[in-house]
Design a protein around this motif. Sequence first.
Motif, PDB file in Angstrom:
ATOM      1  N   VAL A 126      -1.630  10.087 -23.255  1.00 32.87           N
ATOM      2  CA  VAL A 126      -1.385  11.527 -23.174  1.00 32.87           C
ATOM      3  C   VAL A 126      -2.424  12.229 -22.316  1.00 32.87           C
ATOM      4  O   VAL A 126      -2.173  13.296 -21.769  1.00 32.87           O
ATOM      5  CB  VAL A 126      -1.316  12.186 -24.566  1.00 32.87           C
ATOM      6  CG1 VAL A 126       0.023  11.918 -25.228  1.00 32.87           C
ATOM      7  CG2 VAL A 126      -2.462  11.730 -25.461  1.00 32.87           C
ATOM      8  N   VAL A 127      -3.598  11.638 -22.205  1.00 25.65           N
ATOM      9  CA  VAL A 127      -4.578  12.148 -21.233  1.00 25.65           C
ATOM     10  C   VAL A 127      -5.126  10.941 -20.481  1.00 25.65           C
ATOM     11  O   VAL A 127      -5.173   9.843 -21.016  1.00 25.65           O
ATOM     12  CB  VAL A 127      -5.756  12.907 -21.893  1.00 25.65           C
ATOM     13  CG1 VAL A 127      -5.312  14.259 -22.414  1.00 25.65           C
ATOM     14  CG2 VAL A 127      -6.379  12.085 -23.010  1.00 25.65           C
ATOM     15  N   SER A 128      -5.528  11.161 -19.245  1.00 23.21           N
ATOM     16  CA  SER A 128      -6.088  10.023 -18.515  1.00 23.21           C
ATOM     17  C   SER A 128      -7.486  10.375 -18.024  1.00 23.21           C
ATOM     18  O   SER A 128      -7.916  11.518 -18.110  1.00 23.21           O
ATOM     19  CB  SER A 128      -5.182   9.664 -17.329  1.00 23.21           C
ATOM     20  OG  SER A 128      -4.897  10.831 -16.595  1.00 23.21           O
ATOM     21  N   GLY A 129      -8.158   9.376 -17.541  1.00 24.23           N
ATOM     22  CA  GLY A 129      -9.504   9.599 -17.018  1.00 24.23           C
ATOM     23  C   GLY A 129     -10.541   9.547 -18.123  1.00 24.23           C
ATOM     24  O   GLY A 129     -10.243   9.194 -19.264  1.00 24.23           O
ATOM     25  N   SER A 181     -13.567   7.369 -22.367  1.00 22.85           N
ATOM     26  CA  SER A 181     -12.302   7.907 -21.881  1.00 22.85           C
ATOM     27  C   SER A 181     -11.981   9.200 -22.620  1.00 22.85           C
ATOM     28  O   SER A 181     -12.443   9.429 -23.739  1.00 22.85           O
ATOM     29  CB  SER A 181     -11.181   6.894 -22.083  1.00 22.85           C
ATOM     30  OG  SER A 181     -10.890   6.794 -23.454  1.00 22.85           O
ATOM     31  N   TYR A 182     -11.160  10.033 -21.964  1.00 26.59           N
ATOM     32  CA  TYR A 182     -10.758  11.272 -22.624  1.00 26.59           C
ATOM     33  C   TYR A 182      -9.908  10.974 -23.852  1.00 26.59           C
ATOM     34  O   TYR A 182      -9.898  11.745 -24.811  1.00 26.59           O
ATOM     35  CB  TYR A 182     -10.019  12.186 -21.640  1.00 26.59           C
ATOM     36  CG  TYR A 182     -10.929  12.778 -20.594  1.00 26.59           C
ATOM     37  CD1 TYR A 182     -12.156  13.344 -20.956  1.00 26.59           C
ATOM     38  CD2 TYR A 182     -10.579  12.775 -19.239  1.00 26.59           C
ATOM     39  CE1 TYR A 182     -13.012  13.874 -20.003  1.00 26.59           C
ATOM     40  CE2 TYR A 182     -11.430  13.308 -18.267  1.00 26.59           C
ATOM     41  CZ  TYR A 182     -12.642  13.860 -18.656  1.00 26.59           C
ATOM     42  OH  TYR A 182     -13.487  14.381 -17.707  1.00 26.59           O
ATOM     43  N   VAL A 183      -9.187   9.859 -23.826  1.00 23.22           N
ATOM     44  CA  VAL A 183      -8.407   9.474 -25.014  1.00 23.22           C
ATOM     45  C   VAL A 183      -9.352   9.294 -26.207  1.00 23.22           C
ATOM     46  O   VAL A 183      -9.068   9.759 -27.314  1.00 23.22           O
ATOM     47  CB  VAL A 183      -7.608   8.180 -24.741  1.00 23.22           C
ATOM     48  CG1 VAL A 183      -7.046   7.628 -26.044  1.00 23.22           C
ATOM     49  CG2 VAL A 183      -6.492   8.435 -23.752  1.00 23.22           C
ATOM     50  N   THR A 184     -10.480   8.627 -25.955  1.00 20.04           N
ATOM     51  CA  THR A 184     -11.462   8.432 -27.028  1.00 20.04           C
ATOM     52  C   THR A 184     -11.953   9.766 -27.567  1.00 20.04           C
ATOM     53  O   THR A 184     -12.008   9.986 -28.784  1.00 20.04           O
ATOM     54  CB  THR A 184     -12.655   7.617 -26.488  1.00 20.04           C
ATOM     55  OG1 THR A 184     -12.175   6.344 -26.083  1.00 20.04           O
ATOM     56  CG2 THR A 184     -13.735   7.457 -27.532  1.00 20.04           C
ATOM     57  N   ILE A 185     -12.302  10.660 -26.646  1.00 17.27           N
ATOM     58  CA  ILE A 185     -12.811  11.975 -27.072  1.00 17.27           C
ATOM     59  C   ILE A 185     -11.739  12.715 -27.866  1.00 17.27           C
ATOM     60  O   ILE A 185     -12.004  13.258 -28.946  1.00 17.27           O
ATOM     61  CB  ILE A 185     -13.258  12.784 -25.837  1.00 17.27           C
ATOM     62  CG1 ILE A 185     -14.454  12.072 -25.175  1.00 17.27           C
ATOM     63  CG2 ILE A 185     -13.630  14.210 -26.232  1.00 17.27           C
ATOM     64  CD1 ILE A 185     -14.887  12.679 -23.864  1.00 17.27           C
ATOM     65  N   LEU A 186     -10.513  12.678 -27.352  1.00 19.51           N
ATOM     66  CA  LEU A 186      -9.412  13.349 -28.035  1.00 19.51           C
ATOM     67  C   LEU A 186      -9.182  12.753 -29.420  1.00 19.51           C
ATOM     68  O   LEU A 186      -8.955  13.471 -30.402  1.00 19.51           O
ATOM     69  CB  LEU A 186      -8.131  13.226 -27.187  1.00 19.51           C
ATOM     70  CG  LEU A 186      -6.890  13.911 -27.760  1.00 19.51           C
ATOM     71  CD1 LEU A 186      -7.074  15.415 -27.757  1.00 19.51           C
ATOM     72  CD2 LEU A 186      -5.647  13.523 -26.958  1.00 19.51           C
ATOM     73  N   THR A 187      -9.278  11.431 -29.509  1.00 15.58           N
ATOM     74  CA  THR A 187      -9.039  10.753 -30.785  1.00 15.58           C
ATOM     75  C   THR A 187     -10.064  11.172 -31.834  1.00 15.58           C
ATOM     76  O   THR A 187      -9.714  11.548 -32.958  1.00 15.58           O
ATOM     77  CB  THR A 187      -9.098   9.222 -30.586  1.00 15.58           C
ATOM     78  OG1 THR A 187      -8.111   8.856 -29.620  1.00 15.58           O
ATOM     79  CG2 THR A 187      -8.836   8.485 -31.874  1.00 15.58           C
ATOM     80  N   VAL A 188     -11.332  11.096 -31.445  1.00 14.15           N
ATOM     81  CA  VAL A 188     -12.390  11.430 -32.403  1.00 14.15           C
ATOM     82  C   VAL A 188     -12.309  12.913 -32.781  1.00 14.15           C
ATOM     83  O   VAL A 188     -12.420  13.267 -33.966  1.00 14.15           O
ATOM     84  CB  VAL A 188     -13.775  11.077 -31.816  1.00 14.15           C
ATOM     85  CG1 VAL A 188     -14.881  11.506 -32.764  1.00 14.15           C
ATOM     86  CG2 VAL A 188     -13.863   9.580 -31.540  1.00 14.15           C
ATOM     87  N   ALA A 189     -12.055  13.754 -31.779  1.00 12.25           N
ATOM     88  CA  ALA A 189     -11.960  15.191 -32.067  1.00 12.25           C
ATOM     89  C   ALA A 189     -10.781  15.477 -32.991  1.00 12.25           C
ATOM     90  O   ALA A 189     -10.905  16.250 -33.953  1.00 12.25           O
ATOM     91  CB  ALA A 189     -11.818  15.979 -30.760  1.00 12.25           C
ATOM     92  N   SER A 190      -9.642  14.832 -32.727  1.00 21.47           N
ATOM     93  CA  SER A 190      -8.469  15.047 -33.579  1.00 21.47           C
ATOM     94  C   SER A 190      -8.775  14.661 -35.015  1.00 21.47           C
ATOM     95  O   SER A 190      -8.419  15.372 -35.961  1.00 21.47           O
ATOM     96  CB  SER A 190      -7.283  14.198 -33.112  1.00 21.47           C
ATOM     97  OG  SER A 190      -6.972  14.474 -31.786  1.00 21.47           O
ATOM     98  N   LEU A 246      -2.022   8.646 -30.423  1.00 21.17           N
ATOM     99  CA  LEU A 246      -3.407   8.349 -30.047  1.00 21.17           C
ATOM    100  C   LEU A 246      -3.623   6.844 -29.902  1.00 21.17           C
ATOM    101  O   LEU A 246      -4.254   6.380 -28.954  1.00 21.17           O
ATOM    102  CB  LEU A 246      -4.374   8.914 -31.099  1.00 21.17           C
ATOM    103  CG  LEU A 246      -4.466  10.443 -31.162  1.00 21.17           C
ATOM    104  CD1 LEU A 246      -5.284  10.870 -32.379  1.00 21.17           C
ATOM    105  CD2 LEU A 246      -5.087  11.002 -29.876  1.00 21.17           C
ATOM    106  N   MET A 247      -3.067   6.100 -30.852  1.00 18.01           N
ATOM    107  CA  MET A 247      -3.251   4.659 -30.817  1.00 18.01           C
ATOM    108  C   MET A 247      -2.609   4.059 -29.568  1.00 18.01           C
ATOM    109  O   MET A 247      -3.224   3.238 -28.873  1.00 18.01           O
ATOM    110  CB  MET A 247      -2.638   4.040 -32.070  1.00 18.01           C
ATOM    111  CG  MET A 247      -2.903   2.560 -32.201  1.00 18.01           C
ATOM    112  SD  MET A 247      -2.218   1.950 -33.739  1.00 18.01           S
ATOM    113  CE  MET A 247      -0.500   1.833 -33.278  1.00 18.01           C
ATOM    114  N   CYS A 248      -1.392   4.490 -29.260  1.00 17.63           N
ATOM    115  CA  CYS A 248      -0.711   3.932 -28.091  1.00 17.63           C
ATOM    116  C   CYS A 248      -1.329   4.436 -26.785  1.00 17.63           C
ATOM    117  O   CYS A 248      -1.144   3.820 -25.735  1.00 17.63           O
ATOM    118  CB  CYS A 248       0.781   4.241 -28.142  1.00 17.63           C
ATOM    119  SG  CYS A 248       1.607   3.268 -29.405  1.00 17.63           S
ATOM    120  N   SER A 249      -2.050   5.553 -26.862  1.00 20.50           N
ATOM    121  CA  SER A 249      -2.770   6.000 -25.676  1.00 20.50           C
ATOM    122  C   SER A 249      -3.968   5.099 -25.407  1.00 20.50           C
ATOM    123  O   SER A 249      -4.344   4.859 -24.262  1.00 20.50           O
ATOM    124  CB  SER A 249      -3.249   7.446 -25.847  1.00 20.50           C
ATOM    125  OG  SER A 249      -2.143   8.309 -25.916  1.00 20.50           O
ATOM    126  N   ALA A 250      -4.562   4.583 -26.474  1.00 22.96           N
ATOM    127  CA  ALA A 250      -5.715   3.706 -26.326  1.00 22.96           C
ATOM    128  C   ALA A 250      -5.297   2.256 -26.119  1.00 22.96           C
ATOM    129  O   ALA A 250      -5.932   1.517 -25.378  1.00 22.96           O
ATOM    130  CB  ALA A 250      -6.620   3.828 -27.556  1.00 22.96           C
TER     131      ALA A 250
END
Lengths: 235, 292
Positions: free
Chosen positions: B123-126, B138-147, B206-210
């Motif tokens: 859902v987010v890249s980079g 990765s932004y996915v990691t940041i998004l995951t932890v923040a969520s 989130l999981m499938c994004s990672a």
Amino acid sequence: MALLQVNDIHVYYGSIHAVKGVSFEVNQGEVVTLIGANGAGKSTVLNTISGLLHPRTGGVVFEDHDLKGVAPHKVVSHGLAQVPEGRRIFLQMSVEENLEMGAFTQPGSTVEPGIADVYERFPRLKERRRQIAGTLSGGEQQMLAMGRALMSKPKLLMLDEPSMGLAPILVEQIFDIIKELHAAGTTILLVEQNAQAALAVADRAYVMETGKITLSGTGAELMASDQVQKAYLGG
Amino acid sequence: MSFLNNVITGISLGSIYAIIALGYTMVYGIAKMLNFAHGDVIMVGAYVCFFATGSFGLHPVAGVLLAMVVCTILGMVIEGLAYKPLRQAPSLAVLITAIGVSWFLQNSAQLLWGAAPKVFTPVVSGGLSIFGGQLNISYVTILTVASCLVIMAVLSAFIGKGKMGKAMRACSEDKGAAQLMGINVNSTISMTFAIGSALAAIAGVLMCSAYPTLMPTTGSLPGIKAFTAAVFGGIGSVPGAFVGGLLLGIIEIFAKAYISTDLSDAIVFLALIIVLLVKPSGLLGKYVPEKV
Ligand SMILES: Nc1ncnc2c1ncn2[C@@H]1O[C@H](COP(=O)(O)OP(=O)(O)OP(=O)(O)O)[C@@H](O)[C@H]1O
Ligand SMILES: [Mg+2]
């Protein structure tokens, strides 16, 4: 017309016929007590009135409403509150949260004044408002259970063995509270094994034995009756 | 730096486990049942987002929201059709039904969407690269932890202070007494499934994004691990799900990095067994003695 009418209810647990044709009534402003030995069916009657159990035949009428098929969580809104046997307060919630749960059906704005009223009647609860209910003493837990039921502003308060497991001094205190509530105009249906104390506060009383009502009369009449003396008052 | 990278990966994976574990633990707390189909709701959420963004070109945010809506409804339908009729049934019957629902969801997904894995677009890249490229987040990691943090905060406030949250706690303690208060136990249970399933949708995305491989069985192993995390932290406890999920993620990644990739799952379960031996109710669980 009576506030509460119980009409010839038969209640079963599976194939066990626990209540076999019980009828009685409670009038506005009365304290009515239902006494009887262990297993007579007293709690079953209260739980049927509260809608937790359903009579196979017969019915319950409160004010003008037939409570047949009314879900238990809706019964409260009609003005019927029960303090169940063994108190069953929410042990992991705080005193104040328990009271809030008692006001679940009430509009939000009335909750705080309701809590203030309960604290006035039970100052002990106010001191312990943030305490987890499971850490209260038995007497305090009973007060909380009663306060919680009062939070729904019931027209009829049903108490199931409020003196159970309490020291004599606390039993006296609980019955004093019942008298006070009565004096303030609350209608009460009191289930008790402590026949002596229950008959003393009751306007009218019914004796239950193995699922049936075997005797009824005013509190004073039953107190004087030979049958009650022998069976429940050790006379 | 690889140590720090591992810590971050572990926290990120653990956040996903924590979000899933919340669903298990809330449903267990209130309905006293293990909803083994919970992991498969994650998979459904991921598919919904996959098709919404991939085939219909929706914005990822819209994709996530749609997945949440679909999963919320799915969770309530599962509860109403499969579990509600079993309220009075022995727990073994409920458990078997839950396994049946899990298989039903997996097979339906296979029928609808095929068995071949899909490649999920994050859902987010980079991402961020710091210390001259030695540490990559990765932004996915940041998004995951923040969520995960936001979900924990909101859910704790809801359960701690909200009227319905308190009603949930009341139901989880004593359904009969809750009914005497005027609480509708059935709708409270249904609401709990709804919340858990909406969270499952988020976890799925989130999981499938990672880990971008999506197939009908995608939810099953993470589901079991998140269930382990819930037990680890103390089943029925919301903070327990959080702590259990994070620890499990970190243990798993460390086991993979420093011990053995093949044994990492075994090590995770070994840790669970040790915790349960020392504290049977889990890390933050309350020991509730059986009523006599
Ligand atoms: N859940 C149940 N399942 C089966 N039988 C039950 C159940 N609850 C009560 N009974 C039976 O129904 C009868 C009436 O029980 P009830 O609890 O109403 O009695 P009680 O008068 O309240 O007794 P006590 O004074 O001990 O509280 C008893 O014979 C009891 O064993
Ligand atoms: Mg009883």
